[in-house]
Design a protein around this motif. Sequence first.
Motif, short mmCIF file in Angstrom:
data_model
loop_
_atom_site.label_atom_id
_atom_site.label_comp_id
_atom_site.label_asym_id
_atom_site.label_seq_id
_atom_site.Cartn_x
_atom_site.Cartn_y
_atom_site.Cartn_z
N GLY A 64 4.05 -65.97 0.54
CA GLY A 64 4.26 -64.71 1.25
C GLY A 64 5.37 -63.87 0.65
N LYS A 65 6.44 -64.54 0.24
CA LYS A 65 7.57 -63.83 -0.37
C LYS A 65 7.17 -63.25 -1.72
N LEU A 66 6.39 -64.02 -2.48
CA LEU A 66 5.89 -63.55 -3.78
C LEU A 66 4.99 -62.35 -3.57
N GLU A 67 4.07 -62.45 -2.63
CA GLU A 67 3.14 -61.35 -2.35
C GLU A 67 3.89 -60.10 -1.89
N GLN A 68 4.90 -60.28 -1.07
CA GLN A 68 5.68 -59.15 -0.58
C GLN A 68 6.40 -58.42 -1.71
N SER A 69 7.00 -59.16 -2.64
CA SER A 69 7.75 -58.51 -3.73
C SER A 69 6.80 -57.78 -4.69
N ILE A 70 5.62 -58.35 -4.93
CA ILE A 70 4.66 -57.68 -5.80
C ILE A 70 4.09 -56.45 -5.10
N SER A 71 3.78 -56.57 -3.81
CA SER A 71 3.26 -55.42 -3.05
C SER A 71 4.28 -54.29 -3.00
N LEU A 72 5.55 -54.64 -2.88
CA LEU A 72 6.60 -53.63 -2.85
C LEU A 72 6.68 -52.89 -4.19
N ALA A 73 6.55 -53.62 -5.28
CA ALA A 73 6.57 -52.98 -6.60
C ALA A 73 5.36 -52.06 -6.79
N CYS A 74 4.23 -52.41 -6.16
CA CYS A 74 2.99 -51.64 -6.30
C CYS A 74 2.82 -50.56 -5.23
N SER A 89 -2.34 -65.18 -6.47
CA SER A 89 -3.05 -66.46 -6.55
C SER A 89 -2.90 -67.10 -7.92
N GLY A 90 -2.96 -66.30 -8.97
CA GLY A 90 -2.80 -66.81 -10.33
C GLY A 90 -1.42 -67.40 -10.56
N ILE A 91 -0.39 -66.69 -10.08
CA ILE A 91 0.98 -67.19 -10.23
C ILE A 91 1.17 -68.46 -9.41
N ARG A 107 11.64 -68.28 -14.01
CA ARG A 107 10.31 -68.49 -14.58
C ARG A 107 9.25 -67.77 -13.74
N ILE A 108 9.41 -67.82 -12.42
CA ILE A 108 8.47 -67.10 -11.55
C ILE A 108 8.60 -65.60 -11.79
N GLY A 109 9.83 -65.12 -11.95
CA GLY A 109 10.05 -63.70 -12.23
C GLY A 109 9.37 -63.28 -13.51
N GLU A 110 9.43 -64.12 -14.54
CA GLU A 110 8.77 -63.80 -15.81
C GLU A 110 7.24 -63.77 -15.64
N MET A 111 6.71 -64.69 -14.82
CA MET A 111 5.26 -64.69 -14.55
C MET A 111 4.85 -63.38 -13.87
N VAL A 112 5.66 -62.92 -12.93
CA VAL A 112 5.38 -61.66 -12.24
C VAL A 112 5.45 -60.51 -13.22
N MET A 113 6.48 -60.51 -14.05
CA MET A 113 6.62 -59.44 -15.05
C MET A 113 5.39 -59.39 -15.97
N GLY A 115 2.38 -60.43 -15.35
CA GLY A 115 1.22 -59.97 -14.59
C GLY A 115 1.25 -58.48 -14.31
N LEU A 116 2.43 -57.97 -13.93
CA LEU A 116 2.54 -56.54 -13.63
C LEU A 116 2.43 -55.68 -14.88
N LYS A 117 2.82 -56.21 -16.01
CA LYS A 117 2.73 -55.46 -17.26
C LYS A 117 1.28 -55.02 -17.51
N GLY A 118 0.33 -55.90 -17.24
CA GLY A 118 -1.07 -55.56 -17.45
C GLY A 118 -1.70 -54.85 -16.27
N LEU A 119 -1.02 -54.81 -15.14
CA LEU A 119 -1.59 -54.23 -13.92
C LEU A 119 -1.22 -52.76 -13.76
N ASP A 120 0.08 -52.45 -13.84
CA ASP A 120 0.54 -51.08 -13.62
C ASP A 120 1.94 -50.92 -14.21
N SER A 121 2.10 -49.97 -15.10
CA SER A 121 3.39 -49.83 -15.79
C SER A 121 4.52 -49.41 -14.86
#
Length: 156
Positions: A64-74, A89-91, A107-113, A115-121
């Motif tokens: 949930g925390k991971l999803e929240q931080s990615i949703s906030l960035a998006c 889910s992939g992370i 390491r989780i932060g790098e995985m998010v980075m 993933g987001l690099k290919g999703l939305d700049s």
Amino acid sequence: MRCPFCAHDDSQVKDSRPTEDSTSIRRRRQCSSCGARFTTFERVQLREVTVVKSGNRRQPFDRGKLEQSISLACRKRDVPQERIDQLVSGIQRQVETAGEAEIPSQRIGEMVMDGLKGLDSVAYIRFASVYRDFSEARDFEEFASTVQEAAAHERS
């Protein structure tokens, strides 16, 4: 499953089906006490993983925390919720299948980075600004210029 309306701890499953990305099961339930209907999601958890944060603090991995931080960035970006769910889910799968009981938050932060690099700049830059702790406008400018250069290089 506890009812979110009356807190009664018995409910009946009325319908089950996989989600669109097949990473969880969506269940429609009805409380046997108050009759209210609600939805739950069931996901496979391969193992308990502890996240090692700065200062050696430890806490359980929280999807949930991971999803929240990615949703906030998006936020306010044209990124479909389905793509965010797929990234989360992939992370989570990478974290749980790494074979380690503990994983550094970096390491989780790098995985998010990645993933987001290919999703939305823009989401990528937003997340990086918090993750890499940008302190001045110049930090934003330098990072944004490297993102623009990488995008131009990929187009050519």
